[in-house]
Design an enzyme around this catalytic site. Structure first.
Site, PDB file in Angstrom:
ATOM      1  N   GLU A 137       1.622 -11.145   3.063  1.00 12.14           N
ATOM      2  CA  GLU A 137       2.249 -12.431   2.719  1.00 12.14           C
ATOM      3  C   GLU A 137       3.773 -12.329   2.815  1.00 12.14           C
ATOM      4  OE1 GLU A 137      -0.010 -13.003  -1.146  1.00 12.14           O
ATOM      5  OE2 GLU A 137      -0.619 -14.798  -0.059  1.00 12.14           O
ATOM      6  N   GLU A 156      -8.073  -9.461  -0.678  1.00 17.18           N
ATOM      7  CA  GLU A 156      -8.287 -10.346  -1.837  1.00 17.18           C
ATOM      8  C   GLU A 156      -9.759 -10.692  -2.002  1.00 17.18           C
ATOM      9  OE1 GLU A 156      -5.742 -10.487   0.219  1.00 17.18           O
ATOM     10  OE2 GLU A 156      -3.920 -11.136  -0.816  1.00 17.18           O
TER      11      GLU A 156
HETATM   12  C1  1HE Z   1      -1.579   0.427  -6.434  1.00 15.60           C
HETATM   13  C2  1HE Z   1      -1.797  -0.532  -5.402  1.00 15.60           C
HETATM   14  C3  1HE Z   1      -1.803  -1.895  -5.776  1.00 15.60           C
HETATM   15  C4  1HE Z   1      -1.852   1.438  -4.515  1.00 15.60           C
HETATM   16  N1  1HE Z   1      -1.602  -2.205  -7.073  1.00 15.60           N
HETATM   17  N2  1HE Z   1      -1.383   0.065  -7.701  1.00 15.60           N
HETATM   18  N3  1HE Z   1      -3.948  -4.745  -2.647  1.00 15.60           N
HETATM   19  C5  1HE Z   1      -4.999  -3.971  -2.381  1.00 15.60           C
HETATM   20  O1  1HE Z   1      -6.121  -4.251  -2.713  1.00 15.60           O
HETATM   21  C6  1HE Z   1      -4.674  -2.659  -1.696  1.00 15.60           C
HETATM   22  C7  1HE Z   1      -4.888  -1.527  -2.649  1.00 15.60           C
HETATM   23  N4  1HE Z   1      -4.369  -0.253  -2.167  1.00 15.60           N
HETATM   24  C8  1HE Z   1      -4.970   0.481  -1.195  1.00 15.60           C
HETATM   25  O2  1HE Z   1      -5.917   0.071  -0.553  1.00 15.60           O
HETATM   26  C9  1HE Z   1      -4.382   1.834  -0.935  1.00 15.60           C
HETATM   27  O3  1HE Z   1      -3.629   2.217  -2.073  1.00 15.60           O
HETATM   28  C10 1HE Z   1      -3.493   1.930   0.330  1.00 15.60           C
HETATM   29  C11 1HE Z   1      -4.374   1.854   1.570  1.00 15.60           C
HETATM   30  C12 1HE Z   1      -2.425   0.843   0.364  1.00 15.60           C
HETATM   31  C13 1HE Z   1      -2.766   3.295   0.324  1.00 15.60           C
HETATM   32  O4  1HE Z   1      -3.713   4.340   0.188  1.00 15.60           O
HETATM   33  P1  1HE Z   1      -3.188   5.807  -0.228  1.00 15.60           P
HETATM   34  O5  1HE Z   1      -4.392   6.720  -0.153  1.00 15.60           O
HETATM   35  O6  1HE Z   1      -2.004   6.161   0.597  1.00 15.60           O
HETATM   36  O7  1HE Z   1      -2.663   5.676  -1.731  1.00 15.60           O
HETATM   37  P2  1HE Z   1      -3.493   5.571  -3.104  1.00 15.60           P
HETATM   38  O8  1HE Z   1      -3.894   6.941  -3.543  1.00 15.60           O
HETATM   39  O9  1HE Z   1      -4.620   4.603  -2.975  1.00 15.60           O
HETATM   40  O10 1HE Z   1      -2.441   4.938  -4.092  1.00 15.60           O
HETATM   41  C14 1HE Z   1      -1.343   5.668  -4.605  1.00 15.60           C
HETATM   42  C15 1HE Z   1      -1.015   5.102  -5.968  1.00 15.60           C
HETATM   43  O11 1HE Z   1      -0.605   3.738  -5.797  1.00 15.60           O
HETATM   44  C16 1HE Z   1      -2.230   5.042  -6.892  1.00 15.60           C
HETATM   45  O12 1HE Z   1      -1.728   5.166  -8.224  1.00 15.60           O
HETATM   46  P3  1HE Z   1      -1.792   6.578  -9.014  1.00 15.60           P
HETATM   47  O13 1HE Z   1      -1.156   6.272 -10.326  1.00 15.60           O
HETATM   48  O14 1HE Z   1      -3.257   6.944  -9.074  1.00 15.60           O
HETATM   49  O15 1HE Z   1      -1.013   7.557  -8.175  1.00 15.60           O
HETATM   50  C17 1HE Z   1      -2.741   3.638  -6.701  1.00 15.60           C
HETATM   51  O16 1HE Z   1      -3.486   3.168  -7.803  1.00 15.60           O
HETATM   52  C18 1HE Z   1      -1.436   2.870  -6.557  1.00 15.60           C
HETATM   53  N5  1HE Z   1      -1.627   1.615  -5.846  1.00 15.60           N
HETATM   54  N6  1HE Z   1      -1.960   0.130  -4.236  1.00 15.60           N
HETATM   55  C19 1HE Z   1      -1.406  -1.245  -7.991  1.00 15.60           C
HETATM   56  N7  1HE Z   1      -1.958  -2.857  -4.878  1.00 15.60           N
HETATM   57  C20 1HE Z   1       0.329 -12.964  -4.533  1.00 15.60           C
HETATM   58  S1  1HE Z   1      -1.248 -12.583  -4.565  1.00 15.60           S
HETATM   59  C21 1HE Z   1      -1.472 -11.237  -3.538  1.00 15.60           C
HETATM   60  C22 1HE Z   1      -2.854 -10.661  -3.755  1.00 15.60           C
HETATM   61  C23 1HE Z   1      -2.969  -9.274  -3.255  1.00 15.60           C
HETATM   62  O17 1HE Z   1      -2.071  -8.690  -2.760  1.00 15.60           O
HETATM   63  S2  1HE Z   1      -4.518  -8.586  -3.476  1.00 15.60           S
HETATM   64  C24 1HE Z   1      -4.463  -7.104  -2.576  1.00 15.60           C
HETATM   65  C25 1HE Z   1      -3.989  -5.949  -3.410  1.00 15.60           C
END
Ligand code: 1HE
Length: 272
Positions: free
Chosen positions: A126, A146
């Site tokens: 976005e 989403e």
């Molecule tokens: C997060 C987030 C997040 C990572 N919010 N904490 N977005 C998503 O559904 C995408 C979610 N994220 C992923 O699919 C993956 O994290 C990635 C593909 C982007 C990256 O993967 P990777 O293996 O490099 O990293 P990771 O191990 O998954 O994440 C590293 C840390 O970042 C981990 O936290 P930690 O404390 O365990 O180290 C994750 O929890 C954290 N993290 N992404 C919170 N999104 C205006 S409305 C918009 C609506 C949306 O955007 S919905 C889609 C949300």
């Protein structure tokens, strides 16, 4: 802090206090890096507010900007850890806050180029869609998870993404979780350029430099008039085009540039 590209120096003043962004300048260019790599640049409320601060309070003399992401991904979208406790009413206001910040990027003072790499997902897509041009590297991928998270887009994707790729492709992304890679993104219109891995920020800076050399009023017409004319019936659009054209060409800068060409002092249009 991640190393800055050559010629860029950190900003001073208010924008240097925004701890979730790395903001730097080089002449008339502003570089804004999402700077929360440990969370894959997940956008929390503070970060959205900080982006809004940057684009409503640009330093003097800035003509173009680049937004990139520090670390292994451009942006993982909404910070999901801030979502769970929101009421319906809070949810509306949260989405409206995103809309306001992204409007300030799309309809701000200067053109903004996105430098994409890794995940450009959810709210990250976005944010990218609110910018004027998008440069991806070959490792970039796009998703709208989403649907899988049980929510809906809230940062403007339903208005902006179909204008880039059509609503059928966005429906596919949301219903099935389909992810597009960099070459699909280029083919469908999510990006304007694809460059080798690791080079998107440098290419975005190069493009922003070229953009910054245009007359400010021409850039303003492209970023403000063009998208609005696209939404108008043709007769109204053509009328607004005439007004915008007359305003742009009435400016001293346009007169100087046309005179320079006629006197053989300006570059010709050549094949790239
Ligand atoms: C997060 C987030 C997040 C990572 N919010 N904490 N977005 C998503 O559904 C995408 C979610 N994220 C992923 O699919 C993956 O994290 C990635 C593909 C982007 C990256 O993967 P990777 O293996 O490099 O990293 P990771 O191990 O998954 O994440 C590293 C840390 O970042 C981990 O936290 P930690 O404390 O365990 O180290 C994750 O929890 C954290 N993290 N992404 C919170 N999104 C205006 S409305 C918009 C609506 C949306 O955007 S919905 C889609 C949300």
């Amino acid at each position: 802090m991640t190393t800055l590209p050559p010629q860029f120096v950190p900003v001073s003043g208010l924008l240097s206090t925004l701890e979730l962004l790395q903001v730097a300048v080089s002449g008339s260019l502003l570089l804004v890096r999402l700077n929360r790599p440990a969370k894959r640049n997940a956008l929390n409320d503070t970060m959205i507010a900080q982006l809004r601060t940057v684009f409503t309070q640009l330093p003097e003399g800035i003509s173009a900007a680049v937004i990139s992401g520090a670390g292994s991904h451009f942006c993982s979208g909404l910070d999901l850890s801030e979502l769970s406790e929101k009421s319906v009413f809070d949810g509306i206001h949260h989405s409206r806050m995103w809309h306001a910040a992204l409007e300030d990027i799309q309809f701000g003072k200067v053109p903004v180029v996105a430098a994409l790499h890794g995940a450009v997902v959810g709210g990250g897509l976005e944010l990218a869609a609110a910018m004027h041009l998008r440069v991806a590297d070959t490792g970039t991928y796009y998703g709208l998870p989403e649907g899988q998270r049980g929510i809906f887009v809230g940062g403007g994707a339903s208005a902006r993404v179909p204008r880039l790729i059509g609503f059928s492709r966005m429906t596919d992304m949301m219903l099935t979780g389909r992810v597009f890679d960099a070459s699909e993104g280029l083919q469908y219109g999510l990006s304007n350029y694809v460059v080798p891995e690791g080079e998107s920020e440098a290419k975005a800076i190069e493009l922003a430099q070229r953009i910054a050399s245009n007359a400010p009023l021409s850039n303003y017409a492209v970023t403000h008039a063009l998208p609005r004319i696209a939404e108008m019936p043709q007769a109204a659009g053509l009328y607004v085009e005439s007004l915008m054209a007359a305003i742009a060409q009435g400016d001293d800068e346009a007169k100087d540039r046309v005179r320079a060409f006629l006197e053989g002092r300006a570059s010709k249009v050549v094949k790239s």
